[in-house]
Scaffold this motif. Structure first.
Motif, PDB file in Angstrom:
ATOM      1  N   TYR A  42      26.117  74.245  36.802  1.00 12.03           N
ATOM      2  CA  TYR A  42      25.721  75.525  37.388  1.00 12.03           C
ATOM      3  C   TYR A  42      25.831  75.463  38.907  1.00 12.03           C
ATOM      4  N   LEU A  43      25.364  74.385  39.510  1.00 11.95           N
ATOM      5  CA  LEU A  43      25.429  74.248  40.965  1.00 11.95           C
ATOM      6  C   LEU A  43      26.881  74.169  41.442  1.00 11.95           C
ATOM      7  N   VAL A  44      27.735  73.488  40.676  1.00  9.54           N
ATOM      8  CA  VAL A  44      29.155  73.434  41.016  1.00  9.54           C
ATOM      9  C   VAL A  44      29.771  74.829  40.947  1.00  9.54           C
ATOM     10  N   SER A  45      29.331  75.635  39.973  1.00 12.62           N
ATOM     11  CA  SER A  45      29.858  77.000  39.849  1.00 12.62           C
ATOM     12  C   SER A  45      29.495  77.872  41.047  1.00 12.62           C
ATOM     13  N   LYS A  46      28.496  77.439  41.823  1.00 10.05           N
ATOM     14  CA  LYS A  46      28.084  78.168  43.026  1.00 10.05           C
ATOM     15  C   LYS A  46      28.788  77.646  44.277  1.00 10.05           C
ATOM     16  N   GLY A  47      29.782  76.793  44.069  1.00 17.42           N
ATOM     17  CA  GLY A  47      30.599  76.363  45.189  1.00 17.42           C
ATOM     18  C   GLY A  47      30.242  75.016  45.788  1.00 17.42           C
ATOM     19  N   ILE A  48      29.312  74.278  45.172  1.00 16.27           N
ATOM     20  CA  ILE A  48      28.942  72.966  45.688  1.00 16.27           C
ATOM     21  C   ILE A  48      29.881  71.919  45.077  1.00 16.27           C
ATOM     22  N   ALA A  49      30.417  71.022  45.903  1.00 24.37           N
ATOM     23  CA  ALA A  49      31.409  70.056  45.449  1.00 24.37           C
ATOM     24  C   ALA A  49      30.835  69.116  44.388  1.00 24.37           C
ATOM     25  N   THR A  50      31.609  68.870  43.345  1.00 24.74           N
ATOM     26  CA  THR A  50      31.187  67.975  42.270  1.00 24.74           C
ATOM     27  C   THR A  50      30.849  66.578  42.793  1.00 24.74           C
ATOM     28  N   SER A  51      31.554  66.156  43.839  1.00 27.60           N
ATOM     29  CA  SER A  51      31.361  64.810  44.387  1.00 27.60           C
ATOM     30  C   SER A  51      29.975  64.594  44.976  1.00 27.60           C
ATOM     31  N   ARG A  52      29.218  65.672  45.158  1.00 25.64           N
ATOM     32  CA  ARG A  52      27.879  65.548  45.745  1.00 25.64           C
ATOM     33  C   ARG A  52      26.800  65.329  44.679  1.00 25.64           C
ATOM     34  N   PHE A  53      27.209  65.254  43.413  1.00 31.16           N
ATOM     35  CA  PHE A  53      26.247  65.148  42.325  1.00 31.16           C
ATOM     36  C   PHE A  53      26.512  63.938  41.441  1.00 31.16           C
ATOM     37  N   SER A  54      25.438  63.444  40.866  1.00 26.49           N
ATOM     38  CA  SER A  54      25.494  62.587  39.692  1.00 26.49           C
ATOM     39  C   SER A  54      24.389  63.082  38.773  1.00 26.49           C
ATOM     40  N   HIS A  55      24.393  62.655  37.544  1.00 27.77           N
ATOM     41  CA  HIS A  55      23.337  63.115  36.635  1.00 27.77           C
ATOM     42  C   HIS A  55      22.990  62.022  35.639  1.00 27.77           C
ATOM     43  N   LYS A  56      21.764  62.099  35.127  1.00 26.51           N
ATOM     44  CA  LYS A  56      21.262  61.093  34.203  1.00 26.51           C
ATOM     45  C   LYS A  56      20.262  61.742  33.266  1.00 26.51           C
ATOM     46  N   GLY A  57      20.196  61.254  32.042  1.00 22.45           N
ATOM     47  CA  GLY A  57      19.167  61.679  31.105  1.00 22.45           C
ATOM     48  C   GLY A  57      18.260  60.508  30.767  1.00 22.45           C
ATOM     49  N   PHE A  58      16.980  60.781  30.636  1.00 26.19           N
ATOM     50  CA  PHE A  58      16.013  59.723  30.356  1.00 26.19           C
ATOM     51  C   PHE A  58      15.261  59.952  29.043  1.00 26.19           C
ATOM     52  N   GLY A  59      15.616  61.002  28.313  1.00 23.92           N
ATOM     53  CA  GLY A  59      14.906  61.270  27.073  1.00 23.92           C
ATOM     54  C   GLY A  59      13.414  61.439  27.323  1.00 23.92           C
ATOM     55  N   SER A  60      12.607  60.762  26.508  1.00 23.88           N
ATOM     56  CA  SER A  60      11.143  60.853  26.646  1.00 23.88           C
ATOM     57  C   SER A  60      10.553  59.609  27.296  1.00 23.88           C
ATOM     58  N   THR A  61      11.390  58.782  27.922  1.00 22.71           N
ATOM     59  CA  THR A  61      10.943  57.466  28.375  1.00 22.71           C
ATOM     60  C   THR A  61      10.180  57.476  29.693  1.00 22.71           C
ATOM     61  N   GLN A  62      10.169  58.600  30.428  1.00 27.34           N
ATOM     62  CA  GLN A  62       9.485  58.627  31.721  1.00 27.34           C
ATOM     63  C   GLN A  62       8.530  59.821  31.804  1.00 27.34           C
ATOM     64  N   PRO A  63       7.492  59.828  30.984  1.00 25.42           N
ATOM     65  CA  PRO A  63       6.541  60.943  31.038  1.00 25.42           C
ATOM     66  C   PRO A  63       5.762  60.949  32.352  1.00 25.42           C
ATOM     67  N   ILE A  64       5.374  62.127  32.803  1.00 22.16           N
ATOM     68  CA  ILE A  64       4.499  62.246  33.970  1.00 22.16           C
ATOM     69  C   ILE A  64       3.119  62.757  33.546  1.00 22.16           C
ATOM     70  N   ALA A  65       2.927  62.958  32.255  1.00 20.87           N
ATOM     71  CA  ALA A  65       1.645  63.389  31.700  1.00 20.87           C
ATOM     72  C   ALA A  65       1.572  62.910  30.258  1.00 20.87           C
ATOM     73  N   SER A  66       0.396  63.031  29.664  1.00 16.94           N
ATOM     74  CA  SER A  66       0.225  62.611  28.277  1.00 16.94           C
ATOM     75  C   SER A  66       0.989  63.532  27.341  1.00 16.94           C
ATOM     76  N   ASN A  67       1.640  62.961  26.337  1.00 10.03           N
ATOM     77  CA  ASN A  67       2.314  63.756  25.312  1.00 10.03           C
ATOM     78  C   ASN A  67       1.378  64.160  24.181  1.00 10.03           C
TER      79      ASN A  67
END
Length: 286
Positions: free
Chosen positions: A243-268
């Motif tokens: 989405y951010l790339v579609s707004k004209g921001i260069a792809t080279s400025r991004f990376s992405h990662k998924g962490f699933g449920s392994t890094q909660p910031i509150a109780s599940n």
């Protein structure tokens, strides 16, 4: 430090990437008191003068004059969302303070993902306890510490936890900014319409700060299988990137990662906690 993305950051761009470093944990992942049979009702006391009082678990988030008692089989899991602890060379890495001196002890475990915990050692007996991760050859980032009471000794029964944090040199900091109101269809990676406004504002901010690169991170709660949550978190992070790339921001400025449920910031264990854990956030990489 975890922050939320708000409009006023557009007016003060430097605040968006400010750093307020902390050595202390900033979230309680899980807890249980074997005496009260509850997850949130703990007793302890004030260090000076010493007296038994009800104590909030949030007191572990900063320097204070209280302690929390952990009777036998009671435990607390603290999380570090704005910092992490590493095995720094030739020094101790983790500080745990036990108040008292009646021979109370606790087992201490560390984890990088809140799934697999490694035994670090035994703390207690009314002393300052410092632990070196090198002694257990632990090379991962410590994001979670679990402390389990081993006995019921003392006037306030159990291990009297005064504080826990990463020592200078071992404590590392990364600022994480949560993208508020970036929402998806249930169990899908399709953005809801109300997500466009905060993402458009982020795109505007990136257009102004051309040197900034970011990593986009996706997270889920613990509902569903581990494999499904991992895949969903990666897909949602990628959707935000696209989405951010579609707004004209260069792809080279991004990376992405998924962490699933392994890094909660509150109780599940609560709906409110699970809602907080279903999030997209980013960190500045350059």
């Amino acid at each position: 430090m975890i922050k939320s993305f708000h409009l006023f950051f557009l007016l003060l761009p430097f605040i968006l990437f400010s750093q307020n470093q902390s050595q202390y944990p900033d979230t309680i992942i899980d807890s249980y008191n074997s005496t009260s049979k509850t997850r949130d009702k703990f007793y302890g006391g004030s260090k000076v003068p010493s007296k038994r009082i009800a104590v909030s678990l949030d007191s572990l988030f900063f320097k204070n004059d209280c302690f929390i008692s952990l009777p036998q089989d009671s435990y607390i899991i603290v999380g570090f969302t704005d910092n992490y602890i590493i095995d720094a060379p030739q020094q101790n890495d983790i500080f745990i303070e036990e108040v008292g001196g009646a021979g109370e002890y606790a087992d201490v475990f560390v984890s990088s993902d809140n799934l697999e915990y490694t035994f670090l050692g035994v703390a207690g007996d009314g002393s300052v306890n410092e632990f070196d991760l090198a002694k257990i050859n632990y090379k991962k980032q410590v994001k979670y510490i679990k402390i389990i009471g081993k006995d019921n000794k003392g006037s306030s029964p159990g291990f009297d936890l005064g504080s826990v944090y990463g020592l200078p040199g071992a404590n590392k900091y990364e600022e994480i900014i949560i993208l508020e109101n970036v929402l998806f269809q249930t169990n899908k990676s399709i953005l809801l319409e109300q997500s466009f406004e905060p993402l458009n504002k982020l795109a505007q901010q990136l257009e102004i700060n051309l040197s900034i690169k970011i990593e986009i991170r996706g997270h889920t709660d613990n509902k569903g299988t581990e494999a499904k949550n991992q895949s969903l978190s990666e897909e949602r992070a990628k959707v935000v990137l696209n989405y951010l790339v579609s707004k004209g921001i260069a792809t080279s400025r991004f990376s992405h990662k998924g962490f699933g449920s392994t890094q909660p910031i509150a109780s599940n264990d609560t709906a409110e906690g699970r809602e907080k854990n279903r999030r997209v956030e980013f960190i500045k990489t350059e």
